[in-house]
Design a protein around this motif. Sequence first.
Motif, PDB file in Angstrom:
ATOM      1  N   GLY A  30       0.843  -1.188   0.000  1.00 40.18           N
ATOM      2  CA  GLY A  30       0.000   0.000   0.000  1.00 40.18           C
ATOM      3  C   GLY A  30       0.872   1.229   0.000  1.00 40.18           C
ATOM      4  N   TYR A  55      -3.690   0.126  -3.131  1.00 45.62           N
ATOM      5  CA  TYR A  55      -3.366  -1.184  -2.585  1.00 45.62           C
ATOM      6  C   TYR A  55      -3.139  -2.190  -3.708  1.00 45.62           C
ATOM      7  CZ  TYR A  55      -4.982   1.218   1.498  1.00 45.62           C
ATOM      8  OH  TYR A  55      -5.128   2.155   2.497  1.00 45.62           O
ATOM      9  N   ASP A  57      -8.252   3.881  -1.470  1.00 43.80           N
ATOM     10  CA  ASP A  57      -9.097   4.458  -0.423  1.00 43.80           C
ATOM     11  C   ASP A  57     -10.200   5.278  -1.069  1.00 43.80           C
ATOM     12  OD1 ASP A  57      -7.840   3.529   1.868  1.00 43.80           O
ATOM     13  OD2 ASP A  57      -6.515   5.256   2.020  1.00 43.80           O
ATOM     14  N   CYS A  76      -6.694   1.324   6.099  1.00 42.44           N
ATOM     15  CA  CYS A  76      -6.726   0.092   5.291  1.00 42.44           C
ATOM     16  C   CYS A  76      -7.466  -1.036   5.979  1.00 42.44           C
ATOM     17  CB  CYS A  76      -5.323  -0.324   4.859  1.00 42.44           C
ATOM     18  SG  CYS A  76      -4.176  -0.728   6.178  1.00 42.44           S
TER      19      CYS A  76
END
Length: 136
Positions: A65, A91, A106, A115
């Motif tokens: 990430g 991610y 996100d 996350c």
Amino acid sequence: MVGTPTAPVSTPSATAPRCRSLVVPPEVKEAVTAAYRRAQPGLTHFVPVKGTFYYGECGGVFHAGTSFTPTADATEGELVQLQDAGGAEKYFTKSGGGAWTFVASDGFPRDARGCAAVPEIPARLAELWDDCLARP
């Protein structure tokens, strides 16, 4: 009294894959950046934001990430595209000998759980990464 059969009880720790946070080598940063370039046609001049890279493994699947920032040679179009998605963590996953794949970003605004709110990131790994909430 006749007993009722019961299903075996399993604890999450017994069934969940083992997860570990790892130190990220430069080649993983490069491969993850390349995966994001493949997923975002037209974006070529960007790098991971320093201090925001998460890397780990759960049950043989690697996860990463990060957020990205434009480089000095970014075009105006790239600057706009990165500004629109700029602060969002991205991610990635990689299984076996496969390539890194962009799997999630996100939302906006970002979920306060970081996350931990991203289903593609195993809960135990999100916990090890402090929910990806650290910012430089």
